[in-house]
Structure formats: C-alpha cells, structure tokens
Design an enzyme around this catalytic site. Structure first.
Site, mmCIF file in Angstrom:
data_model
loop_
_atom_site.group_PDB
_atom_site.id
_atom_site.type_symbol
_atom_site.label_atom_id
_atom_site.label_comp_id
_atom_site.label_asym_id
_atom_site.label_seq_id
_atom_site.Cartn_x
_atom_site.Cartn_y
_atom_site.Cartn_z
ATOM 1 C CG ASP A 1 -1.972 1.080 1.199
ATOM 2 O OD1 ASP A 1 -1.912 1.932 0.298
ATOM 3 O OD2 ASP A 1 -2.862 1.076 2.065
ATOM 4 C CG ASP B 1 -3.830 4.315 -2.570
ATOM 5 O OD1 ASP B 1 -3.041 3.520 -2.034
ATOM 6 O OD2 ASP B 1 -4.946 4.594 -2.097
#
Length: 490
Positions: free
Chosen positions: A52, A265
């Site tokens: 992440d 992201d």
C-alpha cells in the site's frame, strides 16, 4: 522451517537472476488487492501483507489479538511473540529512525488508524528481524518496526491477507517509523532507497533496493518523472498535464491538478476521481464495433459484454476500445491500453468494464492498481522520482510472449475461485490528520490545565489578601477594648 525453505526455493527456481530482495506479488482485481509475504522473527514466521503506497504503517495480527472477537481469519498464523528470540516491544520513549513514539498507553507505544470506508486498525509496536524476498537463504534480515494488531474491523478483518505494508513517502519521518524499504537501505550496504512494484492482471513481483532488470525486455524504454509530496500530502503525486484519446484532449491539466491532484495508491483497486473527470473518461469508453452491445452499468462501472461468437478472440475484443494517454513531464506518455484497464465485472463474468469510479471525497484523482498494471514502476525515495518501464509483470515466467487471450483466460479461470472484493480509496490524509488532531488536543489540554492552575492560584491569593486585610481591623478593635478597660479602671 526446513520445509518452508524448500517450498520457497521451488517457487523461485529458474529465477536466479532476481535481486535477493525480490518477492512474488499475489492477488488480482477480483481479490481487490495485491500482497507479498514477509518473514518476521527468529525463526521466521510468514506474514502476508497488502502493498500500500498510500499508507505508512506495517501491521498484522499477533498472539495478543482475540481471533474470535477482535481479529479475522487470515492466510497465515498470527505472529507469536514468544516464538521469536529477537522480538522487542517498544515503550513510550522508543526511537527508531527519524521517529519517536507518538502515542503511548500503559507504557506501550501504540497506534490507532481509521480509514474513510470504515476499516480500523489498532495495537502496539514491536521491533524484530524481518526478511523481504522469497529466497530466504540468500536474503538477509533487517531490524524493523511493525504493528502488532489487537483489533481490526471491516475489510481488514475479512481480507485473506494478514495485514498491510505501508510504503508511502511519509515513512521514516517524525510522523512515522521506517518501513522495510528504509531499513534495507540503512542496514544493507549498497542498497538504494528504492522499491519497484510490477502488478499484473494476476499476481506480479516486487523488488527492494534496485530494479529487477532481468524481467524487463531488451531495449526497454525507461521514463523518469518527479513525484510530488509534502508533509501535509504524504503521497506519490504525479503531474498530469492532459489526458488524450485518439489524439484529442479530453481532460486538461487544470481538471487533474485541482484539489489533492493525482497520485498513485496501490492499496486502492480502481481509479477514483471527481465526477467530472470520471464522466469525461467514461464518455470515450466506446466499443468501436458493430457487433458490440449497448454499454451497461454494473456497480456504477461502465461495461460491455464479451461474446466470443460475435467478437472473436480476446485480442480482437480489446482492439475495439480506445487507449487513454496520460501526458506527463519529460514528454512521457503513459499509455493506458484496453489490455491494461479492461476489468472483469465481479458478478457478470462475461462483462468487462472501465475501472473508473466517482469519488465523493475531496477533489483528487486516485490511480489505483488497475492503472498500475503491466508497468514496472520504480519509486526512488532518495531522488523523489518515479520510473516507468513496460513489463508483463509475470510472477512465474521471464518470457514476454503472453497474449491477451493468455491473460484474460487465466483471469477468467481464477475468478471462479476468488473472493471478489473492491478496495475503495482511503483517506490518505487520515494518519496525518490524526497526528495533527492529537497535537491540537494536547495543546488545548495544556492550555486548559494552565488556565485552571492560574485560576486556583488567583483564588488562593485572593483569600490570603482578604485575610490579610481583615487582620489589622481585628487588632484595632482589640486595642480599642484595652483602652476602654483602662479608662474604666481609671
């Protein structure tokens, strides 16, 4: 432990040219996320963690979490602290890298993070040996800080992967502990402050310290741009000057740079953007074939149904759709082709969609996993750059002769046994806002305490002054009484 070594050796057999810190990425858009395995403790305990780039914490459940109530059932056994001879719990004064413990409770350095879609993690920090890389016998461990999760909710509790590995630019600052990338750079000589993520339609690979050039085609073109981030926006921001389709500008830079701008992201599944941006992208999602059915919307995504009899092979089917060109600095054109973006609908298995969804939060464009597919993207945290190179992002083959039919058919076969989830964009400012809010609360509390102390002191001084002012009056009255008695006697 011996069997783990054997299994890992078999997994990477034939990939001897990989750097030692190379790990297979597991996952797909159906699963909703991509994860790698890390090995924690001495002896190593495997933990599966979602990659992440929008988060700054690495955390997974440990034996302090109640699996029946507070934490979910995941791929790997919870990390057991007493099984590791090198684990050490962080206290309130602990410092590691550029960060000192930010929050403390009962002499433990703790964390608590909430995301906008409702997921929540909380627990305390530990320090232990961690290995990144599937060649366990070659990859050296580093000392790293991670979160021992004692409570997880929503997607964190139901996902298959044990936890999360934060890779944002915020790590190793005054607001966040170093992550595994920072630790490998500082503890292993010759390793750059660099990591690369190559996400395929299914699986992929990740490297730390350097690119895995053995997986790139000969004469590959490498495109490097600067990424933008600040303490208030700890993300990998990219400056997109325009988006074109068929050499026609459909979105200008002003639409893409307003508000929070555009950033990468890997923890989000789709591309999420302001409704105006989403609408412009969907308007050009047109199937240019007389045999294409009418576009339909499934779960707010624009989709077309694939029919092999009408459309032929997958290779022919994807040729009906446009390529979106993201124009960036240094004349870099990021081609987002149908081979990259067409995403199978989670319910209707023969429908393929444009993975672009509206975002109700602040104005920004979040470039999730589907945007990253089939590019090996290098994140250079030292020089603040992003490097892009085309790759098939295969987890198990170094050859580059895959066709669209190979990819799409493999995806179709696997999707029948995959738990289907989509990970919405989180509020990537949440952690920063939490720390800012914490500072504000501490300041306000201090001010209130000071005001309270000042008021008490003033009150006490006032009482003393009143007592002091009444004392001479009492002495005067006593003297008058004495004088009166003297007069009476006389």
């Amino acid at each position: 432990m011996f069997f783990i070594y054997i299994i890992q050796l078999l997994q990477v057999l034939g990939q001897d040219d990989d750097p030692i810190h190379t790990s297979i990425i597991h996952g797909s858009s159906d699963l909703g996320y991509y994860f790698v395995n890390i090995y924690v403790g001495n002896p190593p305990q495997r933990q599966s963690v979602i990659i992440d780039t929008g988060s700054s914490i690495t955390a997974f459940p440990c034996d302090a979490c109640d699996q029946t109530k507070s934490c979910g059932i995941h791929l790997d056994q919870y990390y057991i602290r007493n099984n590791s001879s090198t684990q050490e719990e962080l206290d309130c004064k602990s410092q590691f890298g550029e960060c000192t413990c930010l929050r403390c409770l009962n002499q433990q350095c703790i964390f608590s993070i909430s995301y906008s879609e409702g997921s929540h993690l909380e627990g305390f920090y530990l320090k232990d040996q961690v290995i990144f890389g599937d060649l366990l016998m070659e990859a050296n461990s580093v000392t790293s800080v991670f979160g021992c999760t004692t409570r997880e909710t929503n997607l964190f509790k139901t996902q298959q992967a044990n936890g999360i590995m934060g890779l944002s630019p915020k790590t190793n600052t005054s607001l966040a502990f170093p992550n595994i990338v920072d630790d490998i750079h500082t503890q292993h000589n010759g390793m750059n402050l660099f990591f690369a993520i190559c996400i395929g339609r299914i699986d992929g690979y990740m490297t730390i310290g350097q690119y895995d050039y053995s997986r790139h085609q000969k004469n590959s073109a490498y495109y490097t741009i600067q990424y933008m981030h600040t303490q208030n926006k700890p993300v990998y921001g990219v400056k997109i000057s325009q988006i074109k389709v068929h050499n026609k500008t459909i979105l200008a830079g002003a639409d893409l740079q307003s508000g929070g701008g555009s950033f990468i992201d890997s923890g989000s599944t789709l591309v999420n953007a302001h409704p105006d941006v989403t609408r412009a992208l969907v308007n050009f999602f047109v199937c240019e074939s007389a045999n294409c059915p009418q576009m339909q919307f499934n779960d707010d995504l624009a989709c077309y149904v694939y029919n092999k009899t009408l459309h032929g092979s997958f290779e022919q089917f994807i040729s009906f759709f446009p390529t979106y060109q993201f124009i960036m600095e240094n004349n870099f054109i990021f081609d987002w082709t149908p081979r990259d973006y067409l995403t199978k609908d989670m319910v209707q298995h023969d429908a393929y969609c444009l993975p672009v969804a509206g975002y109700s939060g602040s104005v920004r464009m979040i470039l999730g996993q589907v945007w990253m597919r089939n590019w090996d993207i290098g994140f250079d945290k030292e020089n603040l750059t992003l490097t892009f190179v085309r790759s098939n992002c295969s987890s198990d083959q170094l050859k580059h002769n895959f066709t669209a039919d190979d990819w799409f058919q493999n995806e179709l076969n696997q999707s029948n046994i995959t738990v289907k989830t989509r990970y919405p964009p989180k509020n990537v400012d949440q952690e920063f806002l939490y720390e800012a809010l914490k500072i504000v609360i501490v300041v306000l509390t201090s001010i209130i305490i000071i005001i309270f102390i000042v008021c008490i002191r003033k009150r006490n001084l006032s009482k003393q002054n009143k007592k002091g002012s009444k004392l001479p009056e009492a002495e005067d009255e006593a003297q008058k009484a004495v004088q009166k008695n003297v007069v009476v006697v006389q």
